[in-house]
Design a protein around this motif. Structure first.
Motif, short mmCIF file in Angstrom:
data_model
loop_
_atom_site.label_atom_id
_atom_site.label_comp_id
_atom_site.label_asym_id
_atom_site.label_seq_id
_atom_site.Cartn_x
_atom_site.Cartn_y
_atom_site.Cartn_z
N ALA A 251 -28.53 -1.46 47.07
CA ALA A 251 -29.65 -1.39 46.13
C ALA A 251 -29.83 -2.73 45.43
O ALA A 251 -30.96 -3.25 45.32
N TRP A 252 -28.73 -3.34 44.98
CA TRP A 252 -28.86 -4.59 44.23
C TRP A 252 -29.04 -5.79 45.15
O TRP A 252 -29.64 -6.80 44.77
N GLU A 253 -28.54 -5.69 46.39
CA GLU A 253 -28.85 -6.73 47.37
C GLU A 253 -30.35 -6.74 47.65
O GLU A 253 -30.99 -7.80 47.71
N TYR A 254 -30.91 -5.54 47.83
CA TYR A 254 -32.35 -5.41 48.08
C TYR A 254 -33.14 -5.92 46.87
O TYR A 254 -34.11 -6.66 47.02
N PHE A 255 -32.71 -5.55 45.67
CA PHE A 255 -33.41 -5.97 44.46
C PHE A 255 -33.43 -7.49 44.34
O PHE A 255 -34.47 -8.08 43.99
N ASP A 256 -32.30 -8.12 44.63
CA ASP A 256 -32.24 -9.59 44.55
C ASP A 256 -33.22 -10.24 45.53
O ASP A 256 -33.74 -11.33 45.28
N SER A 257 -33.48 -9.57 46.66
CA SER A 257 -34.38 -10.12 47.67
C SER A 257 -35.84 -10.11 47.21
O SER A 257 -36.69 -10.76 47.81
N ARG B 71 -39.61 -2.85 36.03
CA ARG B 71 -39.79 -1.42 36.32
C ARG B 71 -38.89 -0.97 37.48
O ARG B 71 -38.27 0.09 37.41
N LYS B 72 -38.80 -1.81 38.52
CA LYS B 72 -37.97 -1.44 39.68
C LYS B 72 -36.50 -1.44 39.32
O LYS B 72 -35.73 -0.61 39.83
N ARG B 73 -36.08 -2.36 38.48
CA ARG B 73 -34.68 -2.37 38.03
C ARG B 73 -34.34 -1.07 37.33
O ARG B 73 -33.29 -0.47 37.57
N GLY B 74 -35.23 -0.61 36.46
CA GLY B 74 -35.00 0.64 35.75
C GLY B 74 -34.86 1.82 36.69
O GLY B 74 -34.00 2.69 36.49
N ARG B 75 -35.70 1.85 37.73
CA ARG B 75 -35.62 2.97 38.69
C ARG B 75 -34.33 2.91 39.49
O ARG B 75 -33.69 3.95 39.73
N LEU B 76 -33.93 1.70 39.90
CA LEU B 76 -32.69 1.58 40.65
C LEU B 76 -31.48 1.96 39.80
O LEU B 76 -30.54 2.60 40.28
N GLU B 77 -31.49 1.55 38.54
CA GLU B 77 -30.38 1.92 37.65
C GLU B 77 -30.29 3.44 37.51
O GLU B 77 -29.19 4.00 37.48
N LEU B 78 -31.45 4.09 37.44
CA LEU B 78 -31.45 5.55 37.32
C LEU B 78 -30.89 6.20 38.57
O LEU B 78 -30.03 7.10 38.49
N ILE B 79 -31.33 5.77 39.74
CA ILE B 79 -30.84 6.35 40.99
C ILE B 79 -29.35 6.09 41.16
O ILE B 79 -28.58 6.96 41.56
N CYS B 80 -28.93 4.86 40.83
CA CYS B 80 -27.51 4.51 40.99
C CYS B 80 -26.61 5.31 40.06
O CYS B 80 -25.43 5.50 40.35
N GLY C 277 -39.59 6.32 46.30
CA GLY C 277 -40.14 5.17 47.02
C GLY C 277 -39.18 4.00 47.09
O GLY C 277 -38.96 3.43 48.17
N ILE C 278 -38.56 3.67 45.97
CA ILE C 278 -37.66 2.51 45.99
C ILE C 278 -36.34 2.86 46.67
O ILE C 278 -35.72 2.01 47.31
N ALA C 279 -35.90 4.13 46.58
CA ALA C 279 -34.70 4.55 47.31
C ALA C 279 -34.95 4.42 48.80
O ALA C 279 -34.08 3.97 49.57
N SER C 280 -36.15 4.80 49.23
CA SER C 280 -36.51 4.67 50.65
C SER C 280 -36.44 3.21 51.09
O SER C 280 -35.95 2.91 52.18
N ASP C 281 -36.91 2.32 50.23
CA ASP C 281 -36.85 0.88 50.55
C ASP C 281 -35.41 0.41 50.73
O ASP C 281 -35.12 -0.42 51.60
N VAL C 282 -34.51 0.93 49.90
CA VAL C 282 -33.09 0.55 49.99
C VAL C 282 -32.50 1.04 51.31
O VAL C 282 -31.76 0.31 52.00
N PHE C 283 -32.82 2.28 51.70
CA PHE C 283 -32.30 2.81 52.97
C PHE C 283 -32.83 2.02 54.16
O PHE C 283 -32.10 1.76 55.13
N VAL C 284 -34.10 1.61 54.10
CA VAL C 284 -34.67 0.79 55.17
C VAL C 284 -33.96 -0.55 55.23
O VAL C 284 -33.62 -1.05 56.31
N TYR C 285 -33.70 -1.13 54.05
CA TYR C 285 -33.00 -2.42 53.97
C TYR C 285 -31.60 -2.32 54.60
O TYR C 285 -31.21 -3.17 55.41
#
Length: 453
Positions: free
Chosen positions: A113-119, A131-140, A183-191
């Motif tokens: 998740a954080w590798e993807y976020f850094d990209s 906004r995306k950081r907040g969503r990733l923190e919630l999922i994590c 949506g952002i979780a899906s992006d992480v799985f694709v990554y």
């Protein structure tokens, strides 16, 4: 080893003081469990046992007291006794667990998740990243430590349903937070999948299983009579011209407040009457245009020339010396002024978009394609061909000018029937020329006629 009173409670632990050398104290009814007291006063739990695989004595630390309490030390002791009863070496078992944990950490959802976020740093706007950081923190907070390859669709559904249940609006209906998290979780799985660490995207099918989000419409005036009053009220504002002119332009151009606040002089051609921009919402959104050209009606050009006298020496049209960030007026400025005028829950800065969309279609009878293009939405013809940013530019310029003239007439209480798109222009040319002279001045009109001659 000197005989000492066995430990039977937390109180008995305190009776064992530091000595010149470290020493061990037994624990009553817990063979092989000891408290080690060191000369510096540190006390820690030790488990001494004979390895079932090597037949040699070993010892393993259970942690420092009181971080590891007396009760917790006994729990660990029972776990280790259970392992020995099954001929499993506790120390070997713990080392294997640590290796597994380390492996899982490197392959965890959080790791990717954080590798993807850094990209995203070079491609996303700062507000989007927040906004995306907040969503990733919630999922994590739910699945961050779980190996990404072991997360299933039912597990994702469980997580997202819980997020949905805890993200309700004032009416008790779900917002789109769970959908955006999906949506952002899906992006992480694709990554991660592209790098060979998982073979499925368990978030991909979840969106359809979530309740339809509901935010409700942001307040907007959509009736001409009410809009006329609002336009007159805006002209009564005293003080900062930045604020007044931003509201005037929001009404004329019906762009998003964030895009207007970031308007740069470098993107404007006042002579041609064009503003070229990359809408904030268009970056990464499939239903929003990434590049946009907005035809500027005469009224907007006049306002911008007025702004140039104020902020022409800066990069931004709405430069603010007092702004703490970005050096532009705050996103709350326009809404605060509207609230001060008495339009709380009646009209907001974003509401000018709904105002224009509704009146342009319902009252002025402009086609949907032109209105949608003016709003910055992606638009396609019946054959599926998307329109570019310069498509229909003349028609859009005509519509924007008619809209600006309509607002003038509305504010001044004049007849607006002639501004309908389906009304034929039967006006007297002499009357039109007189109106143009009244608006621009005789010298400028004569110069225009001379240039066309």
């Amino acid at each position: 080893m000197e005989e000492r009173k066995p430990i039977s409670s937390d109180r008995s632990i305190s009776s064992h003081k530091a000595a010149d050398k470290e020493y061990l104290v037994t624990v009553r009814h817990h063979p092989m469990l000891y408290l080690m007291v060191r000369p510096n006063g540190t006390k820690s739990w030790i488990y001494r046992y004979k390895s079932p695989t090597l037949s040699k004595n070993k010892r393993i630390s259970l942690g420092v007291y009181p971080s590891v309490s007396f009760a917790r030390a006994r729990e660990i002791w029972r776990d280790y006794e259970e392992l020995l009863s099954r001929n499993i070496d506790p120390k070997d078992h713990r080392e294997e667990e640590q290796k597994t944990l380390l492996s899982n950490t490197n392959n965890s959802f959080s790791h990717f998740a954080w590798e993807y976020f850094d990209s995203l740093d070079q491609t996303q706007k700062s507000n989007t990243l927040i906004r995306k950081r907040g969503r990733l923190e919630l999922i994590c907070s739910y699945i961050g430590d779980e190996p990404i390859s072991e997360i299933s669709s039912p597990r994702m559904l469980e997580v997202l349903l819980d997020i949905q249940a805890n993200s309700l609006n004032k009416a008790g209906k779900p917002t789109d937070k769970a959908e955006r998290c999906a949506g952002i979780a899906s992006d992480v799985f694709v990554y991660a999948g592209a790098r060979g660490f998982c073979t499925s995207n368990p978030a991909a099918l979840i969106k359809s299983q979530l309740a339809k989000s509901s935010y409700g419409h942001r307040p907007a005036i959509t009736k001409p009579k009410q809009l006329a009053k609002l336009l007159r009220d805006i002209e009564t504002i005293e003080g900062d011209l930045n604020t007044i002119n931003s509201l005037r332009l929001l009404a004329l151009l019906f762009v998003r407040n964030g895009d207007l606040r970031r308007m740069r002089w470098a993107d404007i051609d006042l002579d041609a009457g064009r503003w070229t921009l990359k809408p904030l919402k268009g970056q990464g959104k499939v239903n929003m245009v990434k590049d946009m050209v907005i035809p500027l009606p005469r009224q907007a050009v006049a306002i911008l020339r007025e702004q140039h006298k104020i902020n022409g020496h800066t990069p931004y049209v709405f430069f603010s010396q007092t702004a703490k960030k970005h050096q532009i007026i705050s996103d709350a400025t326009a809404n605060k002024r509207l609230k001060d005028l008495g339009y709380k829950d009646i009209h907001c800065a974003h509401g000018f978009r709904a105002t224009a969309k509704t009146i342009l279609q319902e009252q002025l009878k402009y086609p949907l394609v032109l209105v949608e293009m003016a709003l910055g939405h992606t638009t396609k013809d019946p054959n599926g061909t998307a329109y570019g940013r310069f498509e229909y530019i003349d028609d859009r310029a005509q519509m924007m000018q008619k809209w600006a003239d309509y607002l003038n007439a509305l504010r001044e209480g004049k007849d607006t029937a002639k501004f309908r798109a389906d009304t034929k222009d039967t006006a007297n040319p002499t009357a039109q020329l007189q109106a143009l002279i009244a608006e621009l001045g005789e010298d400028q009109v004569l110069a225009m006629l001379k240039n066309k001659a």
